[in-house]
Write a protein that holds these residues in place. Structure first.
Motif, short mmCIF file in Angstrom:
data_model
loop_
_atom_site.label_atom_id
_atom_site.label_comp_id
_atom_site.label_asym_id
_atom_site.label_seq_id
_atom_site.Cartn_x
_atom_site.Cartn_y
_atom_site.Cartn_z
N GLY A 142 -60.36 23.16 -33.86
CA GLY A 142 -59.90 24.15 -34.83
C GLY A 142 -59.25 25.33 -34.14
N ASN B 187 -67.37 23.40 -32.84
CA ASN B 187 -66.79 22.96 -34.11
C ASN B 187 -66.41 24.19 -34.93
OD1 ASN B 187 -66.07 21.86 -36.54
ND2 ASN B 187 -68.10 21.11 -37.08
N ALA B 188 -65.13 24.54 -34.85
CA ALA B 188 -64.58 25.65 -35.64
C ALA B 188 -63.52 25.09 -36.58
CB ALA B 188 -63.99 26.72 -34.73
N SER B 189 -63.84 23.93 -37.19
CA SER B 189 -62.84 23.19 -37.96
C SER B 189 -62.71 23.64 -39.41
CB SER B 189 -63.18 21.69 -37.93
OG SER B 189 -64.42 21.45 -38.57
N GLY B 190 -63.48 24.67 -39.82
CA GLY B 190 -63.35 25.15 -41.19
C GLY B 190 -63.69 24.09 -42.20
N SER C 295 -65.07 20.42 -41.62
CA SER C 295 -66.47 20.02 -41.41
C SER C 295 -67.04 19.26 -42.60
CB SER C 295 -67.32 21.26 -41.13
OG SER C 295 -66.98 21.79 -39.86
N CYS D 132 -69.69 22.71 -47.58
CA CYS D 132 -68.32 23.21 -47.40
C CYS D 132 -67.47 22.90 -48.61
CB CYS D 132 -67.69 22.56 -46.16
SG CYS D 132 -68.43 23.07 -44.61
N SER E 23 -71.56 25.27 -33.64
CA SER E 23 -70.91 25.21 -34.95
C SER E 23 -70.58 26.61 -35.43
CB SER E 23 -71.80 24.50 -35.97
OG SER E 23 -72.06 23.17 -35.57
N TYR F 41 -68.29 27.74 -38.72
CA TYR F 41 -67.33 27.45 -39.79
C TYR F 41 -67.90 27.88 -41.14
CZ TYR F 41 -70.32 23.29 -40.44
OH TYR F 41 -71.39 22.46 -40.65
#
Length: 354
Positions: free
Chosen positions: A24, A194-197, A200, A211, A321, A323
């Protein structure tokens, strides 16, 4: 975190020399990359969207991006916002190319503030004072004036991209379907962020059902009267966020969990203009010229119950994590980056002194 478990495939490179892989490249991923690089770690970012992109699904390119003290949050979360303020203030003072500006803020509160209101901001924001009843519109309970920080994403994300590259970070444009994909791509790495917004929700080995995608839509009104932020705190949630470097103000806001259309809804736009006019008639006229208006749509990466920020040990890997920040990504960004940096250093310490 427990002791690192050694296995036959443990990399030979010392811990601090194994690339930290961030999934991300929105504001959270990029702020974290910058911090880790400054701390001396090598960093690789893997993302579908990169700084400078303008896809409506890349929320960091479209955010209101004002620093505003959030109400109803824990003391730990407040401190994350305070750290972000410290970093953003330094950028505003020393790096104009960052797109961060110091502006005045006027916040009007509809109901008497609760014990956990945004008034904690007086411990962080400069020039904080309570407004007299004559200084805020009738019908409000109270108000505050203070200095705050606004970030122009059209400048800040490209600035961050250049900063990361200059510090030795690497970007890889790639969509992955799982964290396992990353592990295969980078078998030598021990730390993955994991900064995938919103990603996730669909990553095969995360699938965080909390999410959800939340549509935001704003109006950009071109004006040179763009040095004060107005914020209405209450049922008629409204803001006027100045963009001094782009000579305009951002009018909002709205949150829609059920409509992810990239096309502006003109009914919403007219309502935002009307609310902004009620809030700041000296800035936003009742009927602004159409050629002074443009429309912004972005999909916020939100999460029920608030964002996720934690560290897990999975065999010889550490998975961090970060996000689910919704509309608060910029206000939390550099505080979250600082927290993740500390998690990485803790893992490094445990590796060294095991």
């Amino acid at each position: 975190m427990g002791e690192l478990q050694h296995s036959a495939d443990t990399p030979n490179a010392p811990f601090a020399q194994r690339p930290i892989v961030i999934l991300g490249a929105g504001i959270i991923g990029c702020a974290t990359a910058r911090q880790l690089l400054l701390n001396g770690f090598p960093v690789i970012l893997v993302a579908e969207y990169l700084p400078g992109d303008q896809d409506y699904r890349y929320a960091s390119a479209w955010a209101g991006a004002a620093w505003h003290p959030a109400g109803g949050i824990s003391s730990e979360w407040r401190y994350l916002q305070a750290i972000s303020h410290r970093h953003l203030l330094k950028m505003a003072q020393e790096e104009p190319e960052s797109g961060v500006c110091i502006v005045d803020a006027l916040e009007y509160v509809e109901r008497p503030p609760s014990e956990n209101s945004s008034a904690w901001g007086k411990t962080v924001a400069a020039k904080w004072r309570d407004l007299q009843p004559s200084e805020y519109p009738s019908g409000f309970s109270c108000g505050w004036s203070y200095e705050t920080l606004v970030t122009d994403p059209t400048l800040h994300m490209p600035y961050l991209g250049k900063k990361i590259t200059a510090l030795g970070g690497q970007f890889i444009r790639k969509r992955v379907e799982s964290l396992e994909d990353l592990y295969r791509m980078f078998p030598e790495s021990s730390v993955f962020v994991n900064a995938s917004g919103i990603g996730s929700k669909t990553l095969k080995d995360v699938q965080d059902e909390k999410c959800f995608a939340e549509r935001g839509q704003n109006v950009f009104y071109k004006t040179d009267n763009c040095h004060t932020m107005y914020f209405r705190n209450g049922q008629e949630y409204t803001y006027v966020i100045p963009r001094p470097m782009s000579h305009g103000v951002v009018l909002g806001g709205v949150k829609q969990a059920d409509d992810l259309s990239p096309e502006p809804d003109m009914e919403i736009a007219r309502d935002e203009i009307a609310r902004a006019h009620r809030l700041a008639p000296e800035v936003v006229p009742e009927h602004p010229s159409e050629d002074a208006l443009s429309y912004i749509v972005g999909i916020r990466p939100s999460r029920q119950g608030g964002f996720r920020l934690d560290s897990e040990q999975q065999g010889s890997r550490i998975i961090l994590s970060a996000y689910g920040f919704g509309g608060g990504g910029y206000a939390f960004s550099y505080g979250v980056a600082d927290a993740l940096g500390k998690m990485v250093e803790k893992a490094e310490q445990e590796n060294v002194i095991q």
